[in-house]
Motif scaffolding. Structure first.
Motif, PDB file in Angstrom:
ATOM      1  N   SER A 271      48.151  56.571 -49.158  1.00 43.89           N
ATOM      2  CA  SER A 271      48.056  55.272 -49.813  1.00 43.89           C
ATOM      3  C   SER A 271      46.651  54.714 -49.602  1.00 43.89           C
ATOM      4  CB  SER A 271      49.097  54.310 -49.241  1.00 43.89           C
ATOM      5  OG  SER A 271      48.821  54.041 -47.873  1.00 43.89           O
ATOM      6  N   GLU A 272      46.310  53.666 -50.348  1.00 44.03           N
ATOM      7  CA  GLU A 272      44.978  53.073 -50.217  1.00 44.03           C
ATOM      8  C   GLU A 272      44.757  52.541 -48.802  1.00 44.03           C
ATOM      9  OE1 GLU A 272      44.174  50.188 -53.148  1.00 44.03           O
ATOM     10  OE2 GLU A 272      44.442  51.543 -54.858  1.00 44.03           O
ATOM     11  N   ARG A 273      45.786  51.957 -48.229  1.00 40.94           N
ATOM     12  CA  ARG A 273      45.653  51.440 -46.869  1.00 40.94           C
ATOM     13  C   ARG A 273      45.420  52.571 -45.877  1.00 40.94           C
ATOM     14  NH1 ARG A 273      48.848  50.859 -42.602  1.00 40.94           N
ATOM     15  NH2 ARG A 273      50.657  51.675 -43.734  1.00 40.94           N
ATOM     16  N   GLU A 274      46.138  53.672 -46.043  1.00 40.88           N
ATOM     17  CA  GLU A 274      45.964  54.820 -45.147  1.00 40.88           C
ATOM     18  C   GLU A 274      44.583  55.455 -45.323  1.00 40.88           C
ATOM     19  OE1 GLU A 274      50.569  56.436 -44.737  1.00 40.88           O
ATOM     20  OE2 GLU A 274      49.369  57.014 -46.483  1.00 40.88           O
ATOM     21  N   GLN A 275      44.110  55.512 -46.553  1.00 41.75           N
ATOM     22  CA  GLN A 275      42.770  56.048 -46.784  1.00 41.75           C
ATOM     23  C   GLN A 275      41.712  55.188 -46.111  1.00 41.75           C
ATOM     24  OE1 GLN A 275      41.815  57.157 -50.872  1.00 41.75           O
ATOM     25  NE2 GLN A 275      43.990  57.445 -51.334  1.00 41.75           N
ATOM     26  N   GLU A 276      41.881  53.864 -46.195  1.00 34.87           N
ATOM     27  CA  GLU A 276      40.931  52.955 -45.564  1.00 34.87           C
ATOM     28  C   GLU A 276      40.964  53.102 -44.044  1.00 34.87           C
ATOM     29  OE1 GLU A 276      37.968  50.136 -45.248  1.00 34.87           O
ATOM     30  OE2 GLU A 276      38.723  51.225 -47.011  1.00 34.87           O
TER      31      GLU A 276
END
Length: 315
Positions: A271-276
C-alpha cells in the motif's frame, strides 16, 4: 534525471559550451562529478580525455596524456574536455602543469622542436590565409585555448584543498567554480524509483523467476511443478488408494489467475503507506552511516536487491 542532477548539468553545460571555458568541481567522490561531466561532454559532442593512473604515474605520464588532448584541440580544432580528479593530482608538480595549461594554453617543454615541426605543418597554410597570426604556432595555441576545456574535480574536505588552490591561482582566475555537495532529500527519495529491480522492490510487486516462467508458459510450468512433487506425491497417493478412493489430484489446489500463476504465489504490492514506511526505513539506514555519498546509497540499494533475489530464489 531529477531536478538536482539537471541543475548540475545545466551549470556544467553553460561553462563547457563557452570558448575556453574551464571548471573547478568541488565535491566529494561519489556525488556524481564524473558522471555529470561525461554526460555534458557527450551532449556537446566533445572528446573526453582523462589520464589513466598507473603505479608509476607522474608528471611525465601526465604530459604524454596531455599531448593527446592538446593535439585534438589545437591541430584538429575539435572540442576536447580534459577531466582530472583528486587521485590523478597526486603531486604538486602535476598541479603546476595544470596551472600553466589553464593560464596560457601551453605547457613549457611539452614538445621538442622536432615534435612540433611535423605537427604544425597542416596549420601553416591556414595561418597564412587568416592573416591574423604571425606563425602556425600562434594559431595552434589560439585553437588550444578556444577548444580545450579543463575540468578539475577536487574534494573540499581534503586538508590540502585550500593550499592547493592558493598555490595555483589559475584554478581561481581561469575556472568557474561549481560546488557539488550532498544530494537533497527529494533526490534521495526519487533515486530508488529509477533503479531497475529496486523500484519493483519498493512497490512490493516483484516476481521471481518461477513466476515469470509460469506466465510465459503455463503448461510447461505446471508440468515442472508436477515433476517436483513426483516422489512425495506418489508415496502419499499409494497409501491413500489402499484405504479406498483415488486421492485428490494435486492440481486441484493450484488455482491460478488465468495466466498460469498460482494464487498463493502471486506478488502482492504494498500500500502507499507501506511504501512510504519502507522508503523512510531505507533513508534512515543510509543516513546512519556518517558522510555516506549518493554512490554508496546506490550500492546499498543494489546490494539489497541482490540479497533479496538470492534469498527469495533459495526459498
Amino acid at each position: 534525471l531529477f531536478p538536482q542532477v539537471l541543475e548540475h548539468l545545466t551549470r556544467i553545460d553553460r561553462v563547457l559550451s563557452q570558448p575556453g571555458g574551464h571548471l573547478l568541481l568541488a565535491g566529494r567522490s561519489g556525488v556524481g562529478r564524473r558522471s555529470a561531466t561525461t554526460l555534458v561532454a557527450y551532449m556537446l559532442g566533445a572528446h573526453l580525455v582523462t589520464p589513466s593512473v598507473t603505479r608509476d604515474f607522474g608528471v611525465e605520464a601526465l604530459k604524454n596524456e596531455l599531448k593527446q588532448a592538446i593535439q585534438t584541440a589545437g591541430i584538429e580544432a575539435e572540442a576536447t574536455v580534459l577531466y582530472l580528479e583528486d587521485h590523478q593530482l597526486c603531486s604538486d608538480a602535476i598541479l603546476e602543469v595544470v596551472n600553466s595549461l589553464l593560464s596560457s594554453g601551453e605547457v613549457p617543454g611539452l614538445y621538442t622542436h622536432e615534435e612540433l615541426e611535423p605537427l604544425l605543418g597542416p596549420l601553416k597554410e591556414k595561418a597564412a590565409e587568416m592573416g591574423v597570426f604571425r606563425n602556425a604556432y600562434e594559431l595552434f595555441i589560439h585553437q588550444v585555448v578556444s577548444n580545450l576545456h579543463v575540468v578539475v574535480s577536487m574534494d573540499p574536505t581534503n586538508p590540502r584543498f585550500l593550499l592547493r588552490c592558493e598555490s595555483n591561482p589559475a584554478l581561481y582566475t581561469r575556472c568557474a567554480m561549481l560546488w557539488m555537495g550532498h544530494w537533497r532529500e527529494p533526490s534521495m527519495r526519487a533515486l530508488p524509483t529509477l533503479l531497475p529491480g529496486v523500484a519493483e522492490l519498493m512497490r512490493g510487486d516483484f516476481e521471481d523467476e518461477e513466476m515469470q516462467q509460469q506466465k510465459r508458459s503455463p503448461a510447461k510450468a505446471k508440468q515442472q511443478r508436477s515433476k517436483r512433487r513426483g516422489g512425495k506425491g506418489e508415496s502419499k497417493r499409494g497409501g491413500e488408494s489402499k484405504r479406498g478412493g483415488e486421492g485428490k489430484d494435486d492440481d486441484d489446489d493450484d488455482e491460478s489467475d488465468g495466466e498460469g500463476v498460482p494464487k498463493q504465489q502471486q506478488a502482492k504490492g504494498l500500500s502507499e503507506r507501506e511504501q512510504e514506511e519502507l522508503l523512510e526505513l531505507v533513508l534512515a539506514m543510509h543516513g546512519s552511516v556518517p558522510a555516506a555519498t549518493p554512490l554508496e546509497y546506490v550500492s546499498f540499494l543494489k546490494q539489497w536487491k541482490d540479497l533479496h533475489n538470492a534469498k527469495r530464489g533459495g526459498m
